[in-house]
Scaffold this active site. Structure first.
Site, PDB file in Angstrom:
ATOM      1  CD1 TRP A  50      -2.416  -1.911   0.258  1.00  0.00           C
ATOM      2  CD2 TRP A  50      -2.110  -1.961   2.471  1.00  0.00           C
ATOM      3  NE1 TRP A  50      -3.092  -2.995   0.758  1.00  0.00           N
ATOM      4  CE2 TRP A  50      -2.936  -3.044   2.098  1.00  0.00           C
ATOM      5  CE3 TRP A  50      -1.795  -1.790   3.826  1.00  0.00           C
ATOM      6  CZ2 TRP A  50      -3.437  -3.948   3.025  1.00  0.00           C
ATOM      7  CZ3 TRP A  50      -2.299  -2.686   4.753  1.00  0.00           C
ATOM      8  CH2 TRP A  50      -3.108  -3.755   4.352  1.00  0.00           C
ATOM      9  CD  GLU A  86      -2.144  -1.652  20.811  1.00  0.00           C
ATOM     10  OE1 GLU A  86      -2.974  -2.547  20.566  1.00  0.00           O
ATOM     11  OE2 GLU A  86      -1.587  -0.979  19.914  1.00  0.00           O
ATOM     12  CD  GLU A 125       4.099  -1.551  15.255  1.00  0.00           C
ATOM     13  OE1 GLU A 125       5.219  -1.130  15.556  1.00  0.00           O
ATOM     14  OE2 GLU A 125       3.832  -2.076  14.155  1.00  0.00           O
TER      15      GLU A 125
END
Length: 721
Positions: free
Chosen positions: A331, A455, A458
Site C-alpha cells: 500500500w 501496544e 502500534e
C-alpha cells in the site's frame, strides 16, 4: 512496420501509456543490425516506486555465500534484495514478447500460473500463456548459492506456428532508491550503478539489442524495444535487451560493475541446471535437519513446509539472527505515497515482537540454532543502552521508527529463557531489559509500567492485556535467570512486580458495565486503567475520532492464556471470547478469521483501493481479517483442551498456490466477492507476512504437543497451579 502495444503497466513511459490508451501505434525499428546507440537525454524520469505487496514467491539460497533474495509478483520478478534484507536493489525484472504487430509483457496480457514444484525448496516456475493462445513462456527462478546473483531459465514456445521474440525488461532501484541510478548498455550486457551498488544482466546465448533509458521519457525502452541508447541517468533508469527464445539469464549484484559482472558470469558459467541443483540441495539439507512434519500437519505438509522455508529465508545473512517482517512494501509503503516509498522501510525491518514469534516457531520446528541467533542479535545488536528495544530497526540494528512498546522489551527475555540462552552477555541484556520494565514511567502521562506508550498494534497507548501478559512473563523469566546468576534479590523484586501486575490486570482492562455484553470482558486497552469509564480516544488508521474505550475489543487478550498468566477457563476470558466472536469474527469458505480490533481501518478501501494514511473519522479504509489471529485462537483451543485442527486447516487454506500467507484476507465487506477478492484469500497486504508463517508452524506444534509451545512452566506453574 508498426507495433500494437498490448501490455503496459507501472514503469511504462507517460507518452507510451497515452499512446496505448488512445489506440495509437508505436513504431519499432527492426532489431536486426540496429543503428548506432545514442545517449539518453538527461532526466530523472517518473518517480520510482515499489511493486504491489501480494507476492507469489519469495526465495534465496540457503547458503550464506549468496546475499540475494528475490520476490515474484504479477508474473515477474519483483523486488530483489541485496546486500541485505532491509535493502531492495531491484524493482522488477520482467519478460516480454514481441510479434509481427504487437508487444506483450507478463504483468498485463498473460494468463500466469506460479508453481513451487519441490515442496522442500524455494525454487519457482512461472508459466505464462498469452490470452489469445499464440505462445507460452515458461521461466524458472533460483539464486546461485555460490554467487550474488539471481538466475532465470526462460523458454518461449510458439503455439500457433508464428514467429515471436523474447525480451528482458529490467528496472533497477539500487541501494533502496531508484532515482539516482546510472545505466550503460554494452553489446551483450546491461549495467547499472549508483556509486555504492551495481548490477549486471547477462545471458547465454548472449543478449542482443541492449538499451538503457529513463522511465516515463521518450527513451523508456518500453514499448519502443528496438530503440538503442548506450547510457542513461542519473535517474529512474530502465533497461531492456532481446533474449534467445531459450536462454539462461543472470542478474549479478555487487559493490561495483566489475564485481556484479563477475557474479553474473560465474553463474552463467555454472549453468542453470547445476545452480538449481545446488540451490535445491541446500534447502533439502535444511529440511532434513528439522523435526519431521508433525502428525498434526500431515495433511497440510506442503503448507507447513512452505511456512518453515519462508521463515528460514527471512533471516539476513550478513546479520545472523535479524529476521524481517516481510519482503514486501504494501500500500502506502510501496507505491502510493512517494515520500514513504523510497527508501523502503516498514516491513523490511525487524521488530523484537515479531522476532519472538519467529524464534518460538523455529525452536518448535527444530531449528534451535536460529532461535538462539535471534536472541543473540536482539541483545547483542538491537537492544538500546537503557535496556529498552526500538520500535523497529533495520537488520544492522539501526533504529528506524521511534515509539516504545513495552511488550517488545519483555518478549526478548521470554525467548531467551525458552531457548536456554543464559550466558553472561545474554544475562546482561536481560537484566537491563527487566530493570527498564520495572522502572519505566511514561513521560507524557506520568503513568508507570505496565502502562505502555504503544501496544502490539502500534497505534495506541494504555493498559493492554497483551502487553501486560508479555511484561509479567518477561519478569518471571528474568527472575529465574537472575537466580541462576546469583542475584536472588533481583529475582524477588521482579517477581513481586510481576505478581502485582498479574493481580491487577483485570482491574485495569476488564469492564463490567460495557455496552457490548452484560458480563465482564477484556477491552483492547484502557487509557486510564479504569475499564468501567468511557475514557474516549481517537482510533487511528481512519477509525472513529472518538470512541468509548468499552466499545473496543481485540483477540490479543488471549496472550494472557497462552503465556500462562491466566487460566483458559477464567470467567472473564471465556466471556470475552463470545464478545470478540460477535464483534470481530467472520466466516469464509476457508474457515473463520478475526479482525484485529473494533473499527480497525488498516486495510483496503471498499472499492479495493490502497490503504493510505488518513485522519481519524474518515472511515475510508477497512482492516480485514488476519490469519495469525486464527492461529492464536487455535492455540487458545489447545490450552483449553479443545480441538484446534480446524484453525490450522483454515490458515493453510488461506495460503496462495505456492504457500505464501498474507497479513490479511478478504472479509465479508466490499469489494469481497468480486473476481479480485474472494473471501478468505489474501488481500494486497504484506505477503508473505513472516509472522503468519511462524504462527502456522507454532500452531501445528502446539496441537502436536497438547499445549502452547511457548508457554513456559516457570510462568504457568506460578500462576495456573
Amino acid at each position: 512496420m508498426t507495433l500494437h502495444v498490448r501490455g503496459l503497466r507501472l514503469v511504462a513511459g507517460a507518452a507510451a501509456l497515452a499512446a496505448a490508451v488512445t489506440g495509437a501505434l508505436v513504431s519499432l525499428p527492426s532489431t536486426a543490425a540496429p543503428g548506432a546507440a545514442e545517449r539518453a537525454p538527461r532526466a530523472e524520469g517518473t518517480r520510482s516506486t515499489w511493486t504491489e505487496a501480494d507476492k507469489d514467491g519469495f526465495g534465496t539460497a540457503r547458503s550464506r555465500g549468496s546475499n540475494v533474495w528475490f520476490t515474484l509478483q504479477a508474473g515477474r520478478v519483483s523486488e530483489v534484495f541485496y546486500p541485505d534484507l532491509s535493502t531492495p536493489s531491484v524493482r522488477s525484472l520482467e519478460l516480454a514478447v514481441t510479434g509481427p504487430s504487437f508487444a506483450d509483457r507478463a504483468a498485463d496480457m498473460w494468463s500466469t500460473i506460479v508453481t513451487r514444484d519441490d515442496a522442500r525448496s524455494l525454487r519457482y516456475t512461472i508459466t505464462s500463456t498469452d490470452r489469445g493462445g499464440h505462445y507460452r513462456v515458461v521461466s524458472d527462478y533460483v539464486t546461485d548459492p555460490a554467487h550474488d546473483s539471481l538466475v532465470v531459465r526462460a523458454r518461449l514456445s510458439s503455439l500457433d506456428g508464428g514467429r515471436y521474440h523474447l525480451w528482458a525488461l529490467y528496472d533497477p532501484a539500487l541501494t533502496n532508491d531508484g532515482m539516482d541510478d546510472r545505466a550503460r548498455s554494452r553489446p551483450h550486457a546491461l549495467l547499472a550503478s549508483d556509486g555504492s551498488t551495481a548490477s549486471a544482466v547477462l545471458a547465454r546465448p548472449a543478449l542482443r539489442g541492449t538499451t538503457s533509458g529513463i522511465a516515463g521519457t521518450s527513451t523508456d525502452p518500453w514499448p519502443a524495444l528496438g530503440h538503442r541508447h548506450a547510457s542513461a541517468g542519473p535517474g529512474n533508469v530502465v533497461q531492456a535487451a532481446r533474449l534467445a527464445n531459450r536462454a539462461t539469464l543472470a542478474l549479478g549484484l555487487g559493490r561495483d560493475t566489475g564485481h556484479a559482472l563477475a557474479q553474473a558470469r560465474g553463474s552463467l558459467h555454472r549453468g542453470f541446471g547445476p545452480v538449481a541443483t545446488s540451490y535445491d540441495r541446500g534447502w533439502h539439507r535444511y529440511v532434513a535437519g528439522l523435526r519431521p512434519v508433525p502428525a498434526s500437519a500431515a495433511t497440510l505438509r506442503r503448507e507447513y513446509l512452505a511456512s518453515a522455508l519462508v521463515l528460514a529465508a527471512a533471516e539476513d545473512k550478513r546479520h545472523p539472527g535479524a529476521f524481517v517482517a516481510s519482503p514486501s512494501a504494501p500500500w502506502v509503503w510501496g507505491d502510493e505515497v512517494a515520500d514513504l516509498s523510497s527508501p523502503s522501510g516498514a516491513y523490511h525491518l525487524v521488530w523484537s515482537r515479531d522476532a519472538y514469534q519467529f524464534g518460538t516457531a523455529l525452536w518448535a520446528m527444530g531449528d534451535r540454532a536460529a532461535a538462539r541467533r535471534i536472541v543473540s542479535w536482539l541483545f547483542g545488536t538491537q537492544q538500546l543502552p537503557d535496556g529498552s528495544f526500538p520500535q523497529n530497526s533495520d537488520v544492522s540494528g539501526k533504529p528506524v521508527w521511534g515509539s516504545l512498546q513495552l511488550d517488545e522489551v519483555a518478549l526478548p527475555i521470554v525467548l531467551a529463557h525458552l531457548v536456554g540462552k543464559d550466558d553472561a552477555a545474554t544475562w546482561r541484556g536481560v537484566r537491563r531489559a527487566a530493570q527498564f520494565l520495572v522502572g519505566f514511567r511514561d513521560e507524557e502521562t506520568g503513568r508507570p509500567a505496565p502502562y505502555t506508550p504503544q501496544e502490539r498494534w502500534e497505534n495506541q497507548s494504555g493498559y493492554s492485556p497483551a502487553t501486560i501478559a508479555a511484561e509479567v512473563a518477561g519478569l518471571v523469566c528474568a527472575a529465574d535467570l537472575a537466580r541462576r546468576h546469583g542475584h536472588p534479590e533481583l529475582a524477588r523484586q521482579w517477581l513481586r512486580t510481576a505478581d502485582r501486575w498479574r493481580a491487577h490486570v483485570k482491574a485495569w482492562t476488564v469492564t463490567t458495565n460495557g455496552p457490548l455484553d452484560d458480563g465482564p470482558y477484556f477491552l483492547r486497552l484502557t487509557k486510564n486503567g479504569e475499564p468501567n469509564t468511557a475514557s474516549p480516544y481517537a482510533m487511528g488508521d481512519g477509525g472513529p475520532r472518538s470512541i468509548d474505550q468499552r466499545r473496543v475489543v481485540d483477540p490479543s487478550f488471549l496472550d494472557l492464556v497462552r503465556l500462562g498468566v491466566l487460566r483458559p477457563g477464567d470467567p472473564a476470558v471465556r466471556n470475552t471470547l463470545g464478545v470478540v466472536d460477535r464483534q470481530l469474527r467472520y466466516r469464509t469458505p476457508n474457515g473463520p478469521f478475526w479482525h484485529r480490533f473494533s473499527h480497525d481501518g488498516y486495510g483496503e478501501t471498499r472499492q479495493g483501493g490502497e490503504w493510505t494514511i488518513t485522519d481519524p473519522g474518515t472511515h475510508t479504509t477497512l482492516g480485514r481479517g488476519w490469519p495469525l489471529l486464527t492461529g492464536e485462537r487455535g492455540e487458545y483451543a489447545v490450552a483449553a483442551g479443545a480441538r484446534a485442527s480446524e484453525y490450522l486447516r483454515t490458515m493453510a487454506r488461506a495460503a496462495g498456490p505456492t504457500g505464501m500467507l498474507a497479513e490479511q484476507v478478504w472479509d465479508r465487506r466490499p469489494p469481497t466477492g468480486r473476481s479480485c477478492c474472494p473471501a478468505g484469500e489474501g488481500t494486497r497486504s504484506a505477503t508473505p507476512l513472516v509472522w503468519s508463517h511462524a504462527q502456522l508452524v507454532r500452531l501445528a506444534w502446539s496441537i502436536q504437543r497438547g499445549r502452547p509451545v511457548d508457554q513456559q512452566p516457570v510462568v504457568a506453574d506460578r500462576y495456573l497451579r
